[in-house]
Design an enzyme around this catalytic site. Sequence first.
Site, mmCIF file in Angstrom:
data_model
loop_
_atom_site.group_PDB
_atom_site.id
_atom_site.type_symbol
_atom_site.label_atom_id
_atom_site.label_comp_id
_atom_site.label_asym_id
_atom_site.label_seq_id
_atom_site.Cartn_x
_atom_site.Cartn_y
_atom_site.Cartn_z
ATOM 1 N N LYS A 239 1.722 69.342 31.562
ATOM 2 C CA LYS A 239 1.259 68.229 30.715
ATOM 3 C C LYS A 239 0.195 67.500 31.545
ATOM 4 O O LYS A 239 0.505 66.670 32.386
ATOM 5 C CB LYS A 239 2.448 67.308 30.406
ATOM 6 C CG LYS A 239 2.329 66.457 29.156
ATOM 7 C CD LYS A 239 1.175 65.492 29.142
ATOM 8 C CE LYS A 239 1.329 64.294 30.039
ATOM 9 N NZ LYS A 239 0.063 63.495 30.139
ATOM 10 N N PHE B 172 -5.442 61.968 36.438
ATOM 11 C CA PHE B 172 -6.824 62.267 36.038
ATOM 12 C C PHE B 172 -7.739 62.629 37.204
ATOM 13 O O PHE B 172 -8.805 63.196 37.015
ATOM 14 C CB PHE B 172 -7.428 61.056 35.289
ATOM 15 C CG PHE B 172 -7.871 59.943 36.202
ATOM 16 C CD1 PHE B 172 -9.111 60.000 36.832
ATOM 17 C CD2 PHE B 172 -7.061 58.850 36.456
ATOM 18 C CE1 PHE B 172 -9.531 58.992 37.696
ATOM 19 C CE2 PHE B 172 -7.473 57.844 37.318
ATOM 20 C CZ PHE B 172 -8.706 57.917 37.937
ATOM 21 N N GLU C 92 -4.233 62.986 29.891
ATOM 22 C CA GLU C 92 -4.956 62.954 28.610
ATOM 23 C C GLU C 92 -6.412 62.553 28.796
ATOM 24 O O GLU C 92 -7.228 62.700 27.896
ATOM 25 C CB GLU C 92 -4.246 62.012 27.621
ATOM 26 C CG GLU C 92 -4.142 60.549 28.043
ATOM 27 C CD GLU C 92 -2.966 60.260 28.982
ATOM 28 O OE1 GLU C 92 -2.596 61.134 29.788
ATOM 29 O OE2 GLU C 92 -2.441 59.134 28.904
ATOM 30 N N SER D 134 0.463 57.361 39.332
ATOM 31 C CA SER D 134 0.609 56.044 39.962
ATOM 32 C C SER D 134 2.077 55.786 40.307
ATOM 33 O O SER D 134 2.981 56.379 39.699
ATOM 34 C CB SER D 134 0.095 54.980 38.996
ATOM 35 O OG SER D 134 0.808 55.085 37.777
ATOM 36 N N CYS E 253 -6.199 59.827 46.065
ATOM 37 C CA CYS E 253 -4.975 59.218 46.601
ATOM 38 C C CYS E 253 -5.030 59.172 48.114
ATOM 39 O O CYS E 253 -4.225 58.504 48.741
ATOM 40 C CB CYS E 253 -3.755 59.974 46.133
ATOM 41 S SG CYS E 253 -3.696 61.613 46.821
ATOM 42 N N GLU F 91 -3.194 48.945 45.266
ATOM 43 C CA GLU F 91 -4.067 50.112 45.155
ATOM 44 C C GLU F 91 -5.223 49.764 44.220
ATOM 45 O O GLU F 91 -4.994 49.433 43.060
ATOM 46 C CB GLU F 91 -3.292 51.315 44.593
ATOM 47 C CG GLU F 91 -4.173 52.527 44.456
ATOM 48 C CD GLU F 91 -3.427 53.761 43.960
ATOM 49 O OE1 GLU F 91 -2.601 53.643 43.045
ATOM 50 O OE2 GLU F 91 -3.705 54.847 44.491
HETATM 51 P P1 NAD Z 1 -0.899 57.659 35.757
HETATM 52 O O1 NAD Z 1 0.362 57.321 36.459
HETATM 53 O O2 NAD Z 1 -1.459 56.684 34.804
HETATM 54 O O3 NAD Z 1 -0.714 59.038 34.919
HETATM 55 C C1 NAD Z 1 -0.226 60.212 35.513
HETATM 56 C C2 NAD Z 1 0.411 61.094 34.445
HETATM 57 O O4 NAD Z 1 1.553 60.425 33.923
HETATM 58 C C3 NAD Z 1 -0.494 61.406 33.256
HETATM 59 O O5 NAD Z 1 -0.269 62.732 32.850
HETATM 60 C C4 NAD Z 1 -0.026 60.418 32.189
HETATM 61 O O6 NAD Z 1 -0.199 60.906 30.875
HETATM 62 C C5 NAD Z 1 1.452 60.278 32.502
HETATM 63 N N1 NAD Z 1 1.989 58.959 32.188
HETATM 64 C C6 NAD Z 1 1.320 57.771 32.192
HETATM 65 N N2 NAD Z 1 2.174 56.760 31.910
HETATM 66 C C7 NAD Z 1 3.386 57.316 31.733
HETATM 67 C C8 NAD Z 1 4.676 56.795 31.437
HETATM 68 N N3 NAD Z 1 4.870 55.482 31.284
HETATM 69 N N4 NAD Z 1 5.703 57.654 31.321
HETATM 70 C C9 NAD Z 1 5.526 58.979 31.508
HETATM 71 N N5 NAD Z 1 4.327 59.536 31.806
HETATM 72 C C10 NAD Z 1 3.278 58.713 31.908
HETATM 73 O O7 NAD Z 1 -1.960 58.037 36.912
HETATM 74 P P2 NAD Z 1 -3.521 58.274 36.763
HETATM 75 O O8 NAD Z 1 -4.187 56.979 36.504
HETATM 76 O O9 NAD Z 1 -3.794 59.427 35.885
HETATM 77 O O10 NAD Z 1 -3.865 58.762 38.263
HETATM 78 C C11 NAD Z 1 -4.150 57.889 39.314
HETATM 79 C C12 NAD Z 1 -2.930 57.622 40.167
HETATM 80 O O11 NAD Z 1 -2.412 58.835 40.688
HETATM 81 C C13 NAD Z 1 -3.256 56.764 41.380
HETATM 82 O O12 NAD Z 1 -2.236 55.817 41.547
HETATM 83 C C14 NAD Z 1 -3.274 57.754 42.523
HETATM 84 O O13 NAD Z 1 -2.991 57.223 43.798
HETATM 85 C C15 NAD Z 1 -2.200 58.692 42.088
HETATM 86 N N6 NAD Z 1 -2.340 59.977 42.760
HETATM 87 C C16 NAD Z 1 -1.441 60.287 43.727
HETATM 88 C C17 NAD Z 1 -1.568 61.489 44.413
HETATM 89 C C18 NAD Z 1 -0.605 61.838 45.495
HETATM 90 O O14 NAD Z 1 -0.645 62.966 45.958
HETATM 91 N N7 NAD Z 1 0.247 60.955 45.941
HETATM 92 C C19 NAD Z 1 -2.590 62.370 44.091
HETATM 93 C C20 NAD Z 1 -3.482 62.016 43.076
HETATM 94 C C21 NAD Z 1 -3.345 60.817 42.411
#
Ligand code: NAD
Length: 489
Positions: free
Chosen positions: A173, A149, A176, A226, A281, A382
Amino acid sequence: MQGIANFIGGDWRVAYGDEVTPVVDPATNETLATVPVDGSDDVAAAVAAAAQAFPGWRSVPPGDRIQFLFRFKQLLEDELATVARAVSRENGKTFGEAVGEIRRGIENVEVACGIPTMMQGYNLEDVARGIDETMIRQPLGVVGVITPFNFPVMIPLWFLPYAIACGNTVVIKPSEKVPISIRRVIEILERTGLPKGVVNLAYGGRAAADALIEHPDVRAISFVGSSPVAKHVYATAALHGKRVQCQGGAKNHVVVLPDADFDTTIKIIGDSAFGCAGQRCLAVSAVVTVGGAHKPFLEAIVDSAASLKVGCGLDEGVEMGPVITAQSRSRIEGAIARGTADGAEAVLDGRGIRVNGYPRGNFVGPTVLDGVESESYLSSTEVFGPVLGLTRVRSVDEAIEVIARNPYGNASSIFTSSGASARKFRSEVPTGNVGVNIGVAAPMAYFPFSGWKDSFFGVMHGQGRDAVEFYTDKKVVVERWPQEWSRRF
Ligand code: NAD
């Protein structure tokens, strides 16, 4: 309020399924749109469209493929303010931060325009007498992109331009929580005349992501989110025989030495910790002060953080917006409470902040916690919010040890005027992105975004040359063409 349409095979189609989840404005908690909870049927339709488009798209010469990207870049520039407003509204970050994010996304479109050079292979004449060998790169087929997000536009653009420039077709994808601005971006891409099915957008939650990861017609998965989800995606994609790159979460440290230039250091670290409400991140969430740096740094960072104007990201003069959801706000406030329970002092406490005109917003004010123990919950978790923890050490070696004990390895920085300290840090610190007198060590698009440890699962990172490696298969051709065969004609 709008139900979000998917973009599949060049058409905007209403999503399958009746169960939807609301997309909310984090400053007001008003519902902006709805997205399907599941989305797996939409993903299946999107993969089918991408698979159908692949043979035609891979046969378009690379020099012609990038013409769509040149047009895309120009249209993104033209529509920058409109897209930035959409990002700010659904994500909460300030308008200026949204503009910055889109610019970093556009940078990737620009780099991918170099594909006719970047995608070249190599060759050697006469590997044996009369035998030549050549390596060529070919696209993989359908690739899936799953995004978080916090950068609704930039992160899809870490992948999409390279994937299509290399001749692949794509299913995105998105998160959401932020489906609206990426829709604007795909509308812009559509205006370039890109052939139908080359890029597809399918919304949904976990089920949609899993459907993409497990689909037999998807060759590769690019994921950002994450760390627990990144691990799951990495394992599942591998189980299904896919190429996969997963960028995960982070806990980024900066080390401040007594010889740092404090004016620059405070400004940069303040931006890094509290910019985008700490939801980056690459956000700094832990400062390790060395020796005498502690007291002056603490005083200055608290003054600077306390003066930040918190509010709706679209309002004039606002320097920090809300966090993404009410659940995030509770989680962040819980992490602050856990930090103080473990002995840290909340020198600046952003819990319970009120913002005029936005009584229902998900606001957490800038928070500074002093005396975070290097082995405590807060030092290794985090927080992903505007919370900065301070830990005190005696030497650069000790600071590097604190960082090394952390499970994450996304980024770290050092602030110093000593070349020797900077050089030691750069060489020894176990993170994949390193800043020297830089607060957010975000690699330019022509360098890889190089997280380590629990911040990245895979081999090839996003962006630049790694993206070309990731999105292509190498084919090696060994050829023999004896002269005597030509004499037959
Ligand atoms: P998230 O892991 O909750 O979701 C990321 C994506 O995965 C979304 O599209 C979500 O719909 C999908 N998703 C969620 N749970 C899932 C599951 N169990 N199985 C399959 N798909 C699933 O992350 P978020 O809260 O949207 O974003 C924040 C996180 O992203 C933070 O931890 C941040 O550090 C990380 N991030 C990392 C980078 C990087 O470059 N390393 C960059 C931006 C954000």
